[in-house]
Design a protein around this motif. Sequence first.
Motif, short mmCIF file in Angstrom:
data_model
loop_
_atom_site.label_atom_id
_atom_site.label_comp_id
_atom_site.label_asym_id
_atom_site.label_seq_id
_atom_site.Cartn_x
_atom_site.Cartn_y
_atom_site.Cartn_z
N LYS A 100 -5.62 15.72 -1.71
CA LYS A 100 -5.27 14.93 -0.52
C LYS A 100 -6.38 13.92 -0.21
O LYS A 100 -7.57 14.17 -0.49
N HIS A 101 -5.97 12.80 0.38
CA HIS A 101 -6.95 11.88 0.96
C HIS A 101 -7.42 12.52 2.27
O HIS A 101 -6.65 13.24 2.90
N VAL A 102 -8.67 12.22 2.67
CA VAL A 102 -9.21 12.91 3.84
C VAL A 102 -9.94 11.95 4.77
O VAL A 102 -10.76 11.15 4.34
N VAL A 128 -9.31 9.17 -1.38
CA VAL A 128 -10.09 8.46 -0.36
C VAL A 128 -10.72 9.50 0.57
O VAL A 128 -10.02 10.36 1.11
N VAL A 129 -12.03 9.42 0.74
CA VAL A 129 -12.73 10.30 1.67
C VAL A 129 -13.48 9.40 2.64
O VAL A 129 -14.37 8.65 2.25
N MET A 130 -13.07 9.45 3.89
CA MET A 130 -13.62 8.51 4.89
C MET A 130 -14.11 9.28 6.12
O MET A 130 -13.52 10.29 6.51
N ILE A 131 -15.19 8.79 6.71
CA ILE A 131 -15.75 9.43 7.91
C ILE A 131 -15.40 8.56 9.13
O ILE A 131 -15.46 7.34 9.07
N LEU A 319 -6.28 1.75 10.41
CA LEU A 319 -5.71 0.80 9.44
C LEU A 319 -6.56 0.76 8.16
O LEU A 319 -6.02 0.69 7.05
N HIS A 320 -7.87 0.83 8.33
CA HIS A 320 -8.76 0.81 7.16
C HIS A 320 -8.48 2.03 6.27
O HIS A 320 -8.42 1.90 5.04
N PHE A 321 -8.29 3.19 6.89
CA PHE A 321 -8.00 4.41 6.12
C PHE A 321 -6.71 4.22 5.30
O PHE A 321 -6.68 4.50 4.10
N GLY A 328 -6.38 1.71 -3.09
CA GLY A 328 -7.34 2.42 -3.94
C GLY A 328 -8.78 1.95 -3.72
O GLY A 328 -9.57 1.88 -4.64
N LYS A 329 -9.10 1.63 -2.46
CA LYS A 329 -10.45 1.12 -2.14
C LYS A 329 -11.36 2.23 -1.64
O LYS A 329 -10.89 3.21 -1.05
#
Length: 364
Positions: A100-102, A128-131, A319-321, A328-329
């Motif tokens: 999963k993306h997180v 995608v792993v985003m904080i 939106l960025h997530f 695929g960024k």
Amino acid sequence: MRRRLVVGSVNKIRLGIIGAGNIGGVHIREFSKLANLCEITAITDTYLPLAEARAEEHGIAHVAATPEELIHSANVDAVIIGVPNQYHASLAVQAIEAGKHVLIEKPMGINAEAAKQIYKASEASDRVVMIGHQMRWEAVPQLIKEQVDAGELGKIYTAKTGWFRRKGIPGWGTWFTKMNESGGGPLIDIGVHMLDLALYLMGNPKPVSVFGATYAEFGPRKKGIGTWGKPNWNGTYDVEDLATALIRMEDGSTLTLEVSWAVHMDTDNTPFIHLMGSEGGASYKGASGKLLTEKFNRAIETDLKKPEDDEGERLRLSLHFLDCITQGKQPITSALSGYTNNLILDAIYESSRTGNEVKLNWDI
Ligand SMILES: NC(=O)c1ccc[n+]([C@@H]2O[C@H](COP(=O)([O-])OP(=O)(O)OC[C@H]3O[C@@H](n4cnc5c(N)ncnc54)[C@H](O)[C@@H]3O)[C@@H](O)[C@H]2O)c1
């Protein structure tokens, strides 16, 4: 800065939310505004009635009985983690390993060791792993970043950031003030926002050492209590209520970081950053800011303001997530940035304990 949303997108990203509390509600509100791009398909919380109430109110189809069930659900593409800090790493690693993306709320980990686990899982995966460091999407910092990137400030050799709350200890005795659940007080709660944003605006120099001190003059005496969060007077307060630190970078630049939940000081409770560059400076203070330079032998200033019709930093973050997933960024608040923040926070606590400067250990 503004982007027109694509209407009528076919493959909506299916989101599952773990944690239906304060920030869980914010995620539901913001992602619901992007209903042409995503759909919240599942939610869970250890207190299931709260998840059920959110599901009922927002038309979320499935309430999962456990985070594990949500993570492994075939109807979830991306998991949003909004639970107390101690659970971030185990849930994030499980979700990444389940493909999963997180999106993980800040701080990435309860400490650097936990953050390292997430970073390693992220490196071993294409997800995608985003904080959730939403201050990077605030209007005034974005205007400042444009000038930094254009080179208008020259070399940023030092910066100063902080956030002093005069009387703002949140939820005394709840997970916020328990070291084993939060990892710390204002430093890890609001300091991590300021640290993250300051490093980003400075151009992500590599931090190498830290000197810091933390204090707990209010919390243990049940003073300095804020209006946010219901206290639990049977609970524990074993975190700091003020922290101060100097962070030195590999390129010789420095950053001072100062935060409090409670302090006897003339403060307006507004987060601030001052960037000091060879050609110009920039100051950020909540909804406003300034660019500063010298020209014609005079001190020149330009005011910056958040636009009245600003759509909001949380919407831009959401939106960025979604953009990172569809394109695929790598997110700008990547697992590496979260790990960097945790490494510095740990070093500040260690420096406070030992009284010594702490060299950061970048061995992964
Ligand atoms: N980006 C921001 O500005 C911001 C603002 C607030 C909170 N946060 C972060 O969000 C996280 C949650 O904070 P909050 O204010 O929403 O707290 P909260 O106490 O309001 O909500 C947390 C929820 O998680 C649930 N929960 C606890 N452990 C769980 C588990 N293992 N699995 C599933 N559910 C669990 C609790 O029952 C509660 O409903 C924290 O990491 C915090 O630092 C970020």
